[in-house]
Design a protein around this motif. Structure first.
Motif, PDB file in Angstrom:
ATOM      1  N   PRO A 121       0.601  -1.047   0.017  1.00 49.78           N
ATOM      2  CA  PRO A 121      -0.162  -0.005  -0.141  1.00 49.78           C
ATOM      3  C   PRO A 121       0.682   1.239   0.057  1.00 49.78           C
ATOM      4  O   PRO A 121       2.062   1.164   0.142  1.00 49.78           O
ATOM      5  N   ALA A 122       0.036   2.227  -0.203  1.00 49.20           N
ATOM      6  CA  ALA A 122       0.914   3.589  -0.127  1.00 49.20           C
ATOM      7  C   ALA A 122       1.558   3.844   1.082  1.00 49.20           C
ATOM      8  O   ALA A 122       0.777   3.467   2.250  1.00 49.20           O
ATOM      9  N   ARG A 123       2.758   4.666   1.345  1.00 45.86           N
ATOM     10  CA  ARG A 123       3.273   5.102   2.583  1.00 45.86           C
ATOM     11  C   ARG A 123       3.076   6.426   2.557  1.00 45.86           C
ATOM     12  O   ARG A 123       3.117   7.060   1.474  1.00 45.86           O
ATOM     13  N   SER A 124       2.695   7.131   3.538  1.00 44.06           N
ATOM     14  CA  SER A 124       2.591   8.334   3.793  1.00 44.06           C
ATOM     15  C   SER A 124       3.028   8.836   5.385  1.00 44.06           C
ATOM     16  O   SER A 124       3.342   8.197   6.197  1.00 44.06           O
ATOM     17  N   SER A 125       3.414  10.337   5.323  1.00 47.26           N
ATOM     18  CA  SER A 125       3.811  10.752   6.680  1.00 47.26           C
ATOM     19  C   SER A 125       2.789  11.806   7.121  1.00 47.26           C
ATOM     20  O   SER A 125       3.561  12.608   8.020  1.00 47.26           O
ATOM     21  N   GLY A 126       1.627  12.369   6.384  1.00 43.48           N
ATOM     22  CA  GLY A 126       1.052  13.337   6.843  1.00 43.48           C
ATOM     23  C   GLY A 126       1.101  14.419   5.963  1.00 43.48           C
ATOM     24  O   GLY A 126      -0.047  15.065   5.415  1.00 43.48           O
ATOM     25  N   ASN A 127       2.224  14.718   5.287  1.00 40.79           N
ATOM     26  CA  ASN A 127       2.621  15.437   4.173  1.00 40.79           C
ATOM     27  C   ASN A 127       2.944  14.855   2.987  1.00 40.79           C
ATOM     28  O   ASN A 127       3.011  15.649   1.879  1.00 40.79           O
ATOM     29  N   ASP A 204      -1.926   8.506   5.377  1.00 44.14           N
ATOM     30  CA  ASP A 204      -2.249   9.639   6.353  1.00 44.14           C
ATOM     31  C   ASP A 204      -2.320  11.131   5.798  1.00 44.14           C
ATOM     32  O   ASP A 204      -2.600  11.914   6.581  1.00 44.14           O
ATOM     33  N   VAL A 205      -2.646  11.173   4.425  1.00 45.89           N
ATOM     34  CA  VAL A 205      -2.729  12.512   4.121  1.00 45.89           C
ATOM     35  C   VAL A 205      -4.130  12.799   3.634  1.00 45.89           C
ATOM     36  O   VAL A 205      -4.719  11.695   3.084  1.00 45.89           O
ATOM     37  N   GLU A 206      -4.678  13.838   4.147  1.00 47.99           N
ATOM     38  CA  GLU A 206      -6.268  13.947   3.863  1.00 47.99           C
ATOM     39  C   GLU A 206      -6.183  15.671   3.309  1.00 47.99           C
ATOM     40  O   GLU A 206      -5.732  16.639   3.644  1.00 47.99           O
ATOM     41  N   ILE A 207      -7.054  15.484   2.170  1.00 51.26           N
ATOM     42  CA  ILE A 207      -7.347  16.762   1.209  1.00 51.26           C
ATOM     43  C   ILE A 207      -8.903  16.981   1.479  1.00 51.26           C
ATOM     44  O   ILE A 207      -9.840  16.163   1.120  1.00 51.26           O
ATOM     45  N   ALA A 208      -9.313  18.215   2.069  1.00 53.62           N
ATOM     46  CA  ALA A 208     -10.862  18.605   2.077  1.00 53.62           C
ATOM     47  C   ALA A 208     -11.257  19.459   0.754  1.00 53.62           C
ATOM     48  O   ALA A 208     -10.368  20.144   0.145  1.00 53.62           O
ATOM     49  N   ASN A 209     -12.573  19.331   0.507  1.00 51.50           N
ATOM     50  CA  ASN A 209     -13.166  19.879  -0.760  1.00 51.50           C
ATOM     51  C   ASN A 209     -12.476  19.791  -1.848  1.00 51.50           C
ATOM     52  O   ASN A 209     -12.090  20.769  -2.656  1.00 51.50           O
ATOM     53  N   VAL A 210     -12.827  18.608  -2.291  1.00 47.75           N
ATOM     54  CA  VAL A 210     -12.113  18.137  -3.580  1.00 47.75           C
ATOM     55  C   VAL A 210     -13.101  18.106  -4.689  1.00 47.75           C
ATOM     56  O   VAL A 210     -14.085  17.085  -4.512  1.00 47.75           O
ATOM     57  N   GLN A 211     -13.027  18.601  -5.870  1.00 44.80           N
ATOM     58  CA  GLN A 211     -14.169  18.407  -6.742  1.00 44.80           C
ATOM     59  C   GLN A 211     -13.902  17.173  -7.585  1.00 44.80           C
ATOM     60  O   GLN A 211     -13.104  16.686  -7.781  1.00 44.80           O
ATOM     61  N   ALA A 212     -15.139  16.694  -7.887  1.00 51.26           N
ATOM     62  CA  ALA A 212     -15.268  15.207  -8.579  1.00 51.26           C
ATOM     63  C   ALA A 212     -16.351  15.031  -9.445  1.00 51.26           C
ATOM     64  O   ALA A 212     -17.315  15.860  -9.597  1.00 51.26           O
ATOM     65  N   LEU A 213     -16.144  14.071 -10.588  1.00 51.56           N
ATOM     66  CA  LEU A 213     -17.121  14.101 -11.526  1.00 51.56           C
ATOM     67  C   LEU A 213     -17.635  12.696 -11.337  1.00 51.56           C
ATOM     68  O   LEU A 213     -17.016  11.850 -11.029  1.00 51.56           O
ATOM     69  N   VAL A 214     -18.803  12.474 -11.249  1.00 53.26           N
ATOM     70  CA  VAL A 214     -19.567  11.067 -11.237  1.00 53.26           C
ATOM     71  C   VAL A 214     -20.184  10.707 -12.724  1.00 53.26           C
ATOM     72  O   VAL A 214     -21.046  11.526 -13.175  1.00 53.26           O
ATOM     73  N   LEU A 215     -19.837   9.575 -13.107  1.00 51.99           N
ATOM     74  CA  LEU A 215     -20.059   9.202 -14.727  1.00 51.99           C
ATOM     75  C   LEU A 215     -21.065   7.910 -14.737  1.00 51.99           C
ATOM     76  O   LEU A 215     -20.572   6.884 -13.890  1.00 51.99           O
ATOM     77  N   PRO A 216     -21.904   7.676 -15.492  1.00 45.28           N
ATOM     78  CA  PRO A 216     -22.678   6.517 -15.620  1.00 45.28           C
ATOM     79  C   PRO A 216     -21.707   5.493 -16.301  1.00 45.28           C
ATOM     80  O   PRO A 216     -21.999   4.924 -17.766  1.00 45.28           O
ATOM     81  N   ALA A 217     -20.448   5.143 -16.082  1.00 47.81           N
ATOM     82  CA  ALA A 217     -19.446   4.182 -16.705  1.00 47.81           C
ATOM     83  C   ALA A 217     -19.092   3.125 -15.915  1.00 47.81           C
ATOM     84  O   ALA A 217     -19.139   3.436 -14.470  1.00 47.81           O
ATOM     85  N   GLN A 218     -18.982   1.937 -16.330  1.00 48.89           N
ATOM     86  CA  GLN A 218     -18.498   0.990 -15.701  1.00 48.89           C
ATOM     87  C   GLN A 218     -16.797   0.925 -15.154  1.00 48.89           C
ATOM     88  O   GLN A 218     -16.080   1.168 -16.190  1.00 48.89           O
ATOM     89  N   MET A 219     -16.319   1.087 -14.171  1.00 49.71           N
ATOM     90  CA  MET A 219     -15.028   1.168 -13.756  1.00 49.71           C
ATOM     91  C   MET A 219     -14.386   0.538 -12.628  1.00 49.71           C
ATOM     92  O   MET A 219     -15.502   0.339 -11.592  1.00 49.71           O
ATOM     93  N   GLU A 220     -13.429  -0.045 -12.555  1.00 48.79           N
ATOM     94  CA  GLU A 220     -13.030  -0.789 -11.387  1.00 48.79           C
ATOM     95  C   GLU A 220     -12.248   0.026 -10.223  1.00 48.79           C
ATOM     96  O   GLU A 220     -12.294  -0.294  -9.362  1.00 48.79           O
ATOM     97  N   HIS A 221     -11.855   1.281 -10.699  1.00 47.95           N
ATOM     98  CA  HIS A 221     -11.206   2.326  -9.946  1.00 47.95           C
ATOM     99  C   HIS A 221     -11.600   3.394  -9.980  1.00 47.95           C
ATOM    100  O   HIS A 221     -12.518   3.903 -10.936  1.00 47.95           O
ATOM    101  N   VAL A 222     -11.556   4.297  -8.948  1.00 51.87           N
ATOM    102  CA  VAL A 222     -11.719   5.783  -8.769  1.00 51.87           C
ATOM    103  C   VAL A 222     -10.413   6.323  -9.601  1.00 51.87           C
ATOM    104  O   VAL A 222      -9.422   5.946  -8.690  1.00 51.87           O
ATOM    105  N   LEU A 223     -10.527   7.211 -10.349  1.00 55.56           N
ATOM    106  CA  LEU A 223      -9.703   7.852 -10.966  1.00 55.56           C
ATOM    107  C   LEU A 223      -9.108   9.185 -10.008  1.00 55.56           C
ATOM    108  O   LEU A 223      -9.825  10.020  -9.837  1.00 55.56           O
ATOM    109  N   LEU A 224      -7.865   9.065  -9.576  1.00 54.51           N
ATOM    110  CA  LEU A 224      -7.500  10.273  -8.926  1.00 54.51           C
ATOM    111  C   LEU A 224      -6.799  11.289  -9.700  1.00 54.51           C
ATOM    112  O   LEU A 224      -5.511  11.256 -10.223  1.00 54.51           O
TER     113      LEU A 224
END
Length: 246
Positions: A121-127, A204-224
């Motif tokens: 998994p991803a490693r993170s330090s808060g920043n 450990d890294v969290e970002i608030a208030n992020v814009q996203a798109l929701v599509l009627p498509a079949q996807m196995e992952h959320v695109l970051l």
């Protein structure tokens, strides 16, 4: 109505690429949000899973207490909380299950192609977030949207975080009340809903208030996509991607 140019990647690693309905269309980092197309391509070639990484398929559920998993071609009945061949079943319902291997979580769906587990998994330090490359060179990691578990695939060509309606429903996003928009694809315009996510978390890294798109498509992952990625200074070092919070 707003218009977006967005990429849909073929949303899994390893053998999953063979059966996804969306083809991989990775074109590297873009400036100004260059367009990527959604392609129908059920026959895309599968990339090999790393040595020793099990391939896992969900074949059925026994209520919410156990699941029938096929691990490297062998059927296994696994109770929630139990592990077999290093794969731990965290939860299951009528259509999907969440499993964990080496601290990395995946959502399996009945009828979907096998998931090939990649690196840790991803490693993170808060920043800073440190992501190891998976099969095909893609950067895939578990994370959270508004506190709910999802699987992310980093896409530097996507204008925004992009979520399928199925995943949005699963994690309880009220996207239908979001602003309507259109996305341009190889098959023409596709309607989307624009929403703001209260929280997006990787490690450990969290970002608030992020814009996203929701599509009627079949996807196995959320695109970051770039509504998250532009909050970081990105650096790739061989098979490692580092995201340092600005």
């Amino acid at each position: 109505m707003r218009t977006f140019a967005i990429a849909l990647l073929a949303l899994t690693a390893g053998p999953l690429l063979a059966q996804n309905r969306a083809a991989v269309a990775t074109r590297g980092a873009t400036s100004g949000g260059a367009a990527h197309a959604i392609h129908a391509n059920a026959g895309a070639s599968a990339s090999a899973a790393p040595a020793g990484a099990p391939s896992v398929t969900l074949h059925g559920a026994m209520g919410d207490r156990a699941a029938l998993l096929v691990i490297d071609g062998q059927p296994r009945s696994v109770a929630v909380g139990a592990s077999t061949q290093g794969v731990k079943l965290l939860s299951v319902d009528a259509s999907e299950a969440m499993v964990e291997l080496g601290g990395k979580r995946f959502v399996l769906r009945i009828g979907a192609a096998p998931v090939a587990f990649g690196p840790g998994p991803a490693r993170s330090s808060g920043n800073e977030i440190v992501l190891p490359a998976g099969p095909g060179g893609h950067f895939i990691t578990g994370g959270q949207i508004n506190g709910k578990q999802v699987q992310f695939l980093v896409d530097t060509g996507a204008t925004a975080i992009t979520i399928s309606q199925a995943d949005a429903d699963r994690i309880g996003l009220n996207y239908r009340s979001g602003q309507r928009a259109m996305t341009h694809t190889a098959n023409g315009a596709v309607p989307a809903n624009v929403i703001t996510l209260s929280s997006v978390r990787v490690g450990d890294v969290e970002i608030a208030n992020v814009q996203a798109l929701v599509l009627p498509a079949q996807m196995e992952h959320v695109l970051l996509g770039n509504t998250f990625l532009t909050r970081f200074q990105m650096k790739r070092d061989n098979e490692t991607l580092r995201l340092e919070k600005r």
